[in-house]
Design an enzyme around this catalytic site. Structure first.
Site, PDB file in Angstrom:
ATOM      1  CG  ASP A   1       7.862   1.619  11.835  1.00 13.01           C
ATOM      2  OD1 ASP A   1       7.769   0.525  12.412  1.00 13.01           O
ATOM      3  OD2 ASP A   1       6.922   2.171  11.237  1.00 13.01           O
TER       4      ASP A   1
ATOM      5  CG  HIS B   1       4.346   1.224  13.237  1.00 13.07           C
ATOM      6  ND1 HIS B   1       4.598   1.226  11.886  1.00 13.07           N
ATOM      7  CD2 HIS B   1       3.172   0.543  13.390  1.00 13.07           C
ATOM      8  CE1 HIS B   1       3.638   0.569  11.249  1.00 13.07           C
ATOM      9  NE2 HIS B   1       2.757   0.156  12.136  1.00 13.07           N
TER      10      HIS B   1
ATOM     11  CB  SER C   1       0.299   0.071   9.969  1.00  9.15           C
ATOM     12  OG  SER C   1       0.991  -1.138  10.188  1.00  9.15           O
TER      13      SER C   1
END
Length: 276
Positions: free
Chosen positions: A221, A254, A145
């Site tokens: 995600d 995620h 991320s």
């Protein structure tokens, strides 16, 4: 350095250290997993950069990477994601301030006093690891991320230091998404030309050396469409003939469940190149 944790793990040892950072002007923690090795054997290093709200603990307790690091005999270093402390600038939002350093060198007050995460990762921490541990001078970098953004930017900007780059669910173009626009405006100011130095899409357009690049992205995600936009990086890599492997993983989100599912392939990817 002060050792604050030590745990036997597979055939190695998981450690956490605290040290005073001259670059960040505060105390910082980092974790390091060292696999079993011969007394005089020197090992390559993979740096892991975590995402928003994380610290040095998330990766070592959730990713399950130690088993594969032991098998491939690579050291893995996972630093905190920002400077910390009562006198370090912060914000009430989870995606700005402490826990959200974005791996850049801030130029704007009040952030510029402490938020120099780019220099910390590229220079200070790397030199500290090489000084105190049995490393062979070869390293690669990966992250998740916000940390995926950091890994992309740091690897692309320093091909003489890193041998390969990988990321899970990275922010590939912070200049074009809300997380990045907020952070870059605060840390770097309103001049968007300065943002290009920390935007992977922009860096691929001009990079002279191409490092092997692996990205895994989950199709479920919740941040995919608004914040991550891997298609932007894929497009520029096609245009520039950059060696990108982009895996879209059906149904994955995620979280660290996703990372744990594919961390073995990332470590193997880096280890193969580091030992090549």
């Amino acid at each position: 350095m002060e050792k604050i944790e030590q745990h036997n793990c597979f055939s190695g040892v998981q450690l956490v250290y605290k040290h005073l950072s001259e670059v960040l002007k505060c105390s910082m923690n980092f974790s390091i997993f060292v696999p079993a090795h011969e007394e005089h054997e020197k090992l390559p290093v993979i740096y892991w950069l975590s995402g928003l709200t994380c610290n040095e603990q998330n990766f070592i307790t959730k990713a399950g990477a130690q088993k594969y690091a032991s098998e491939h005999k690579v050291i893995i270093v996972a630093p905190d994601t920002s400077p910390r402390g009562a006198d370090v600038a912060d914000d009430a939002a989870y995606d700005l301030g402490q826990g959200a350093g974005f791996y850049l060198n801030a130029t704007q007050a009040p952030w510029s006093k402490h938020y120099q995460m780019y220099d910390y990762i590229v220079h200070e921490l790397r030199q500290l690891i090489d000084q105190h541990f049995s490393t062979n001078g070869k390293q690669s970098i990966m992250g998740h991320s916000m940390g995926g953004h950091g890994a992309l930017v740091i690897g692309l900007k320093n091909p003489e230091l890193y041998h390969s780059i990988s990321a899970f669910s990275p922010i590939v173009s912070p200049s074009q998404v809300p997380w990045g626009i907020q952070a870059f405006t605060a840390y770097l100011g309103a001049d968007q030309q300065t943002w290009k130095a920390y935007d992977a899409v922009e860096l691929v357009k001009t990079c002279q050396v191409q490092l092997p690049l692996l990205i895994d992205q989950g199709t479920a995600d919740s941040f995919l469409q608004e914040q991550l936009k891997p298609e932007l990086l894929h497009q520029v890599c096609v245009e520039k003939n950059y060696p990108l492997t982009l895996n879209m993983r059906e149904g994955f989100d995620h979280s660290y469940y996703f990372i744990a599912s594919y961390i073995e392939s990332h470590i193997a990817f880096h280890a193969r190149i580091l030992r090549g």
